[in-house]
Write a protein that holds these residues in place. Sequence first.
Motif, PDB file in Angstrom:
ATOM      1  N   LEU B 234     -25.740  21.967  -0.643  1.00 57.41           N
ATOM      2  CA  LEU B 234     -26.698  23.015  -0.337  1.00 57.41           C
ATOM      3  C   LEU B 234     -26.381  23.813   0.925  1.00 57.41           C
ATOM      4  O   LEU B 234     -26.508  25.036   0.927  1.00 57.41           O
ATOM      5  CB  LEU B 234     -28.101  22.425  -0.263  1.00 57.41           C
ATOM      6  N   MET B 237     -24.086  26.343   0.004  1.00 56.49           N
ATOM      7  CA  MET B 237     -24.712  27.381  -0.811  1.00 56.49           C
ATOM      8  C   MET B 237     -25.526  28.331   0.061  1.00 56.49           C
ATOM      9  O   MET B 237     -25.657  29.510  -0.244  1.00 56.49           O
ATOM     10  CB  MET B 237     -25.597  26.752  -1.878  1.00 56.49           C
ATOM     11  N   GLU B 238     -26.058  27.808   1.164  1.00 58.17           N
ATOM     12  CA  GLU B 238     -26.819  28.660   2.066  1.00 58.17           C
ATOM     13  C   GLU B 238     -25.915  29.755   2.630  1.00 58.17           C
ATOM     14  O   GLU B 238     -26.290  30.922   2.686  1.00 58.17           O
ATOM     15  CB  GLU B 238     -27.385  27.795   3.196  1.00 58.17           C
ATOM     16  N   HIS B 240     -23.192  30.837   1.208  1.00 55.57           N
ATOM     17  CA  HIS B 240     -22.894  31.761   0.109  1.00 55.57           C
ATOM     18  C   HIS B 240     -24.038  32.750  -0.085  1.00 55.57           C
ATOM     19  O   HIS B 240     -23.810  33.920  -0.350  1.00 55.57           O
ATOM     20  CB  HIS B 240     -22.675  30.981  -1.184  1.00 55.57           C
ATOM     21  N   ALA B 241     -25.261  32.229   0.051  1.00 53.66           N
ATOM     22  CA  ALA B 241     -26.423  33.092  -0.134  1.00 53.66           C
ATOM     23  C   ALA B 241     -26.410  34.227   0.887  1.00 53.66           C
ATOM     24  O   ALA B 241     -26.723  35.376   0.561  1.00 53.66           O
ATOM     25  CB  ALA B 241     -27.701  32.272  -0.001  1.00 53.66           C
ATOM     26  N   GLU B 242     -26.007  33.900   2.144  1.00 55.83           N
ATOM     27  CA  GLU B 242     -25.906  34.957   3.152  1.00 55.83           C
ATOM     28  C   GLU B 242     -24.941  36.036   2.700  1.00 55.83           C
ATOM     29  O   GLU B 242     -25.229  37.237   2.815  1.00 55.83           O
ATOM     30  CB  GLU B 242     -25.420  34.359   4.473  1.00 55.83           C
ATOM     31  N   VAL B 244     -24.131  36.799  -0.304  1.00 54.34           N
ATOM     32  CA  VAL B 244     -24.733  37.543  -1.416  1.00 54.34           C
ATOM     33  C   VAL B 244     -25.665  38.620  -0.874  1.00 54.34           C
ATOM     34  O   VAL B 244     -25.624  39.786  -1.292  1.00 54.34           O
ATOM     35  CB  VAL B 244     -25.502  36.576  -2.344  1.00 54.34           C
ATOM     36  N   LEU B 245     -26.485  38.231   0.105  1.00 52.97           N
ATOM     37  CA  LEU B 245     -27.450  39.187   0.644  1.00 52.97           C
ATOM     38  C   LEU B 245     -26.743  40.317   1.378  1.00 52.97           C
ATOM     39  O   LEU B 245     -27.151  41.486   1.299  1.00 52.97           O
ATOM     40  CB  LEU B 245     -28.426  38.470   1.571  1.00 52.97           C
ATOM     41  N   LYS B 246     -25.656  39.961   2.101  1.00 54.40           N
ATOM     42  CA  LYS B 246     -24.914  41.005   2.812  1.00 54.40           C
ATOM     43  C   LYS B 246     -24.361  42.025   1.819  1.00 54.40           C
ATOM     44  O   LYS B 246     -24.400  43.236   2.058  1.00 54.40           O
ATOM     45  CB  LYS B 246     -23.765  40.371   3.602  1.00 54.40           C
TER      46      LYS B 246
END
Lengths: 307, 251
Positions: B234, B237-238, B240-242, B244-246
Amino acid sequence: MAAAVAAATTAEDEARLLRLEEQAEHGGGGAWEYLCLARRLRARRPAHVLRVGLALLNNASARSGLASEQWTLYEQVAMAAMDCQRLDVAKDCIGVLSKQFPGSTRVARLEALLFEAKGEWSEAERAYALILENNPFDQIVHKRKIAIAKAQGDMSIVVDYLNKYLELFMADHDAWRELAETYVSLQMYKQAAFCYEELILAQPTIPLYHIAYAEVLYTMGGLENLQTAKKYYASTIQLTGGKNTRALFGVCLCTSAINQLTKGRNREEEGSELQSLAAEVLLKNYKQQAPSKVPLISSMLKNMKLS
Amino acid sequence: MAEELVLDTAIRDWVLIPLSVVMVLIGVLRYFVSKLMRSPATSPSPDPKLVKEGQVVIRARNLRTNAQFIPAKAFKARKVYYTNEENGLLHVPKEEAQKAQAAMFSDPNMAMDMMKKNLSMIVPQTLTFAWVNFFFSGFVAAKIPFPLTQRFRGMLQNGIDLSTVDVSYVSSRSWYFLNLFGLRGLFSLILGEENATDDAQKMMQMGGGFGFNPTMSLGAEKDSLDIIQHDWALPKMERHAEDVLKQLLKK
């Protein structure tokens, strides 16, 4: 990749289903193809299936053309009729079937289902118990019994039955999901969290389970749970490509809750800029899609000290 | 080479054709007999223990492959639940493992099923073989229109012990064997694709009947669960999530 292909074909099939439905409803033929497709896709369109299927059944020559397939049609129409509360039709269909297949479990299931549709719970339960005597591993019947308990609104029995069911069929993730939702409705969050963990284990790429797990953790509260919840909101963002607004809000809420708990003492989270990114994306989305609500969202984010 | 043998047309009418017809009829008959003898309702009531063990194995495998998706605490709790030595789900006591093995072989139902299967296969085969042997032994029943090497002598001239006869002549007993193994395609045409009485497949089933043993897979699953390391995915993944948002913000 395979999942994407499967999704594409189901979408195609659904389009075909709707097209056939239109055609069959207006007497353009293709009734049997429509019913077959509906059965294969397990589409629940009872009103249409009932109308098309009943027309086919009432047409003696078309029915005999189906030969042994007509019994499947009877079953399908019976189910659809029960969905539409046309119990008279359902009763007729089931009567034909039970004359054709005396002693069949499949027909017995339908008969019990008819009791259920009428709301005669004790009768239905007795019928299901009879089926289970001969075949104690009938998953459908076990699930129907749970459904009866749920229909009567007795949640503690639902939980009880579900637990018994899962003890035997512990790889059935639909049952885990049902149990998780039941626990949430009973506010038993710890147990619900366990169920969602189980679901994530079974299908780790479905974002719905991640976000549901995060929500349960957030509801439970506590620093550790909140931090975990934030991570699962983040994984939902990753899995949905940032399209899930709920997950974006979740990240913001978790951050503000963590900040409140630690009162800014805990600085280890500072390295992450996830929350500010999420806030920015939220703001951008609102500007694009609901400009009138932008003041609301920006004041909310300001309250959370995120923008 | 020896001069051409002339085959009497009576051989064709009274040996070659009857033999083939009889083989086909026996195959069809055998199919219906085995269908009659097959125990009703494939498996009336599976053993609850077997069902449960199968499900446990699936769930444990899920845990093993996807462990990185749940928090460490949840993983540890599950690991203990599956593998502890007292009442873990995957723990199989030694004596019970042996008992399971023994039960496997002494299960009367299973033995009965196999008996029936074998009976429907062996009895008609012995009978037809005896029949062919009694009436038709020693015939040269047919001639293949192309020459063959000496190696085929054992296959095509079973029952004729003459080395001077050309290999392309087929003896009646060999014709029987050719029919026995070569009619599968015809049966699948007559009886439908999956209904073909497939001798080769039956042989396979006979050998592999004792293959699956859930207790063994329980043990194997336990061992592999014991050795895996939990590495929570996780935090990764956090990050990766950043990213994605960028990406989203850049658009």
